[in-house]
Motif scaffolding. Structure first.
Motif, PDB file in Angstrom:
ATOM      1  N   VAL A 157      51.517  -1.311  31.667  1.00 59.86           N
ATOM      2  CA  VAL A 157      50.457  -2.223  32.090  1.00 59.86           C
ATOM      3  C   VAL A 157      51.100  -3.358  32.883  1.00 59.86           C
ATOM      4  CG1 VAL A 157      48.588  -3.737  31.341  1.00 59.86           C
ATOM      5  CG2 VAL A 157      49.076  -1.621  30.073  1.00 59.86           C
ATOM      6  N   CYS A 158      50.604  -3.587  34.094  1.00 57.35           N
ATOM      7  CA  CYS A 158      51.195  -4.576  35.011  1.00 57.35           C
ATOM      8  C   CYS A 158      50.389  -5.873  34.980  1.00 57.35           C
ATOM      9  CB  CYS A 158      51.240  -4.023  36.430  1.00 57.35           C
ATOM     10  SG  CYS A 158      52.159  -2.479  36.589  1.00 57.35           S
ATOM     11  N   GLU A 159      51.104  -6.980  34.956  1.00 56.93           N
ATOM     12  CA  GLU A 159      50.506  -8.304  35.026  1.00 56.93           C
ATOM     13  C   GLU A 159      51.152  -9.084  36.175  1.00 56.93           C
ATOM     14  OE1 GLU A 159      50.825 -10.319  31.331  1.00 56.93           O
ATOM     15  OE2 GLU A 159      50.032  -8.656  30.135  1.00 56.93           O
ATOM     16  N   ARG A 160      50.317  -9.659  37.011  1.00 59.00           N
ATOM     17  CA  ARG A 160      50.755 -10.428  38.176  1.00 59.00           C
ATOM     18  C   ARG A 160      51.557  -9.586  39.172  1.00 59.00           C
ATOM     19  NH1 ARG A 160      51.422 -14.036  33.941  1.00 59.00           N
ATOM     20  NH2 ARG A 160      53.633 -13.525  33.791  1.00 59.00           N
ATOM     21  N   ILE A 161      51.317  -8.280  39.153  1.00 58.85           N
ATOM     22  CA  ILE A 161      51.903  -7.371  40.130  1.00 58.85           C
ATOM     23  C   ILE A 161      51.016  -6.132  40.215  1.00 58.85           C
ATOM     24  CG2 ILE A 161      53.398  -6.259  38.431  1.00 58.85           C
ATOM     25  CD1 ILE A 161      55.437  -5.834  40.640  1.00 58.85           C
ATOM     26  N   ASN A 162      50.821  -5.637  41.418  1.00 57.13           N
ATOM     27  CA  ASN A 162      49.986  -4.462  41.631  1.00 57.13           C
ATOM     28  C   ASN A 162      50.854  -3.214  41.496  1.00 57.13           C
ATOM     29  OD1 ASN A 162      48.211  -2.432  42.642  1.00 57.13           O
ATOM     30  ND2 ASN A 162      47.055  -4.046  43.700  1.00 57.13           N
ATOM     31  N   ALA A 163      50.403  -2.289  40.656  1.00 55.62           N
ATOM     32  CA  ALA A 163      51.197  -1.081  40.411  1.00 55.62           C
ATOM     33  C   ALA A 163      51.304  -0.193  41.636  1.00 55.62           C
ATOM     34  CB  ALA A 163      50.585  -0.295  39.253  1.00 55.62           C
ATOM     35  N   SER A 164      50.416  -0.365  42.612  1.00 59.11           N
ATOM     36  CA  SER A 164      50.445   0.497  43.802  1.00 59.11           C
ATOM     37  C   SER A 164      51.658   0.244  44.683  1.00 59.11           C
ATOM     38  CB  SER A 164      49.166   0.299  44.615  1.00 59.11           C
ATOM     39  OG  SER A 164      49.046  -1.048  45.041  1.00 59.11           O
ATOM     40  N   VAL A 165      52.378  -0.865  44.475  1.00 56.18           N
ATOM     41  CA  VAL A 165      53.566  -1.126  45.290  1.00 56.18           C
ATOM     42  C   VAL A 165      54.662  -0.105  44.997  1.00 56.18           C
ATOM     43  CG1 VAL A 165      53.060  -3.580  45.390  1.00 56.18           C
ATOM     44  CG2 VAL A 165      54.553  -2.723  43.595  1.00 56.18           C
ATOM     45  N   PHE A 166      54.628   0.530  43.837  1.00 58.06           N
ATOM     46  CA  PHE A 166      55.645   1.514  43.495  1.00 58.06           C
ATOM     47  C   PHE A 166      55.311   2.904  44.013  1.00 58.06           C
ATOM     48  CE2 PHE A 166      55.909  -1.663  39.989  1.00 58.06           C
ATOM     49  CZ  PHE A 166      57.172  -2.149  40.289  1.00 58.06           C
ATOM     50  N   ARG A 167      54.266   3.039  44.815  1.00 62.97           N
ATOM     51  CA  ARG A 167      53.932   4.343  45.381  1.00 62.97           C
ATOM     52  C   ARG A 167      54.771   4.647  46.606  1.00 62.97           C
ATOM     53  NH1 ARG A 167      48.085   6.794  44.817  1.00 62.97           N
ATOM     54  NH2 ARG A 167      49.484   8.486  45.371  1.00 62.97           N
ATOM     55  N   GLU A 168      55.414   3.645  47.187  1.00 62.01           N
ATOM     56  CA  GLU A 168      56.299   3.885  48.314  1.00 62.01           C
ATOM     57  C   GLU A 168      57.603   4.507  47.803  1.00 62.01           C
ATOM     58  OE1 GLU A 168      55.515   3.587  51.425  1.00 62.01           O
ATOM     59  OE2 GLU A 168      53.509   2.862  50.884  1.00 62.01           O
ATOM     60  N   PRO A 169      58.206   5.395  48.595  1.00 66.09           N
ATOM     61  CA  PRO A 169      59.410   6.103  48.101  1.00 66.09           C
ATOM     62  C   PRO A 169      60.532   5.178  47.659  1.00 66.09           C
ATOM     63  CG  PRO A 169      58.548   7.181  50.063  1.00 66.09           C
ATOM     64  CD  PRO A 169      57.761   5.912  49.906  1.00 66.09           C
TER      65      PRO A 169
END
Length: 376
Positions: A157-169
């Motif tokens: 669970v992410c707080e103050r960060i969007n988990a979608s940033v880790f979708r980049e290679p």
């Protein structure tokens, strides 16, 4: 920049926190459920590297991760750990992990799909071993084992960060490194969960985590759980029956009452008598069978046995048996692929090869690699 927090839960429930990741500009602190820092990662944007440092000695580098346009190279500063390389393939929609360098064996592949990232281990015939599912809204990442609809292994669970940033290679490789668990950490979490189930009693050193810790039966209580009142000692003046041999259950309470040492083995009153003392069937019949000699028993069994006759199949000659198999066997012909010359077969493979370029890790001097510190 405000420090971001990623909370990791074991399974689908949100009441069992396994680790906490404190994600900041300078690096990442990985803490366990007791707020103890277990791992420490630091960023070096100037050289595009990330290092794993010893939490007890922050200046000591344990691993270095070098990122470039082709992927990432992991350098381990400990004996017996070969390097791993992660290379982008299929236009950046797939990451291939090789053990032992650029020319090592393929260990895993990570495929970027619409729902998330699928992890496939080498040798599973294309079946997904683990899936990283990004929930809508970018609030959490669910890791499922066995495929997209498998059991939930972990939930971050992410707080103050969007988990979608880790979708980049490149960002996913960074996420993969600081969230992976060693076998030692997995065993420690299992021991902690077992201790919670048992009411806070952690297993003793050298004891299996699956050992039984409940009340045991000892030889001084006749098979009763601990804490049960002992029975009244038997009357030693009472005569023992003639058909009760020494060492039988009828005499064991008397021997324990006399002060014999406790062996620590659970005692079952009705289960330690020998089979020869068990009274089954007619005693007279057992006495009669003991008096029959072995030769007389064997002779009666031999006389009742019928002589085996030769089957009809033994009269068929071997040539006649296998003649039909030889007649049905056809001559093997060469396949069409045998007509293609070897040069033509491998021409496409030679043309598709790209020229290998040295990675950015070659720019790091040998002294810096050996000492684990960046030279000024």
């Amino acid at each position: 920049m405000t420090e971001s927090v990623i909370t990791e839960f074991t399974g689908s429930q949100r009441d069992s926190i396994s680790r906490v990741y404190r994600y900041g500009v300078g690096g990442i602190q990985v803490q366990d459920s007791h707020d103890v820092t277990r791992r420490l990662y630091r960023f070096d944007p100037s050289s595009n590297t990330m290092t794993e440092n010893d939490p007890a000695q922050p200046g000591k580098i344990l691993r270095r991760f070098v990122f470039d346009n082709y992927g990432m190279l992991e350098e381990a500063f400990s004996f017996g750990q070969p390097p791993r390389t992660f290379r982008y393939e299929a236009g950046g929609r797939q990451i291939v992990m090789r053990e032992g360098g650029d020319y090592g064996a393929v260990g895993k592949t990570f495929s970027f799909e619409e729902n998330g990232i699928a992890e496939t281990a080498f040798g599973r015939d294309g079946s997904v071993e683990r899936a990283y599912v990004f929930e809508p809204g970018g609030g959490a990442i669910t890791i499922r084992s066995g495929g997209w609809y498998g059991d939930i292994e972990r939930r971050l669970v992410c707080e103050r960060i969007n988990a979608s940033v880790f979708r980049e290679p490149e960002a996913f490789l960074q996420f993969l490194m600081f969230t992976e668990k060693s076998q030692r950490e997995i065993d420690a979490e299992i021991d902690e969960q077992v201790a919670k189930i048992r009411g806070g009693s952690a297993p003793a050193p050298g004891q299996s985590r699956f050992a039984y810790t409940g009340p045991r039966h000892t030889s001084d209580d006749g098979g009763r759980p601990g804490g049960t009142a002992a029975p009244r000692p038997p009357d030693r003046s009472a005569p023992r029956p003639d058909n009760c041999p020494a060492g039988s259950p009828a005499r064991r309470p008397e021997m324990r009452a006399g002060g014999s040492p406790d062996s620590g083995i659970d005692f079952i009153p009705d289960g330690d008598s020998s089979p020869q003392n068990a009274s089954r069937g007619n005693p007279a019949a057992r006495e009669r069978s003991n008096g029959i000699p072995f030769e007389e028993r064997w002779q009666s069994a031999t006389n009742d046995r019928e002589e085996l006759s030769v089957g009809r199949s033994a009269r068929i000659p071997l040539e006649e048996r296998f003649q039909s198999a030889h007649d049905e066997r056809g001559e093997l012909t060469q396949g069409r692929s045998a007509r293609i010359p070897l040069e033509e077969r491998f021409q496409d493979a030679e043309g598709d090869k790209d020229e290998l370029t040295p990675g950015r890790s070659t720019q790091i001097s040998y002294e810096e690699r050996k000492t684990g510190r960046k030279l000024q």
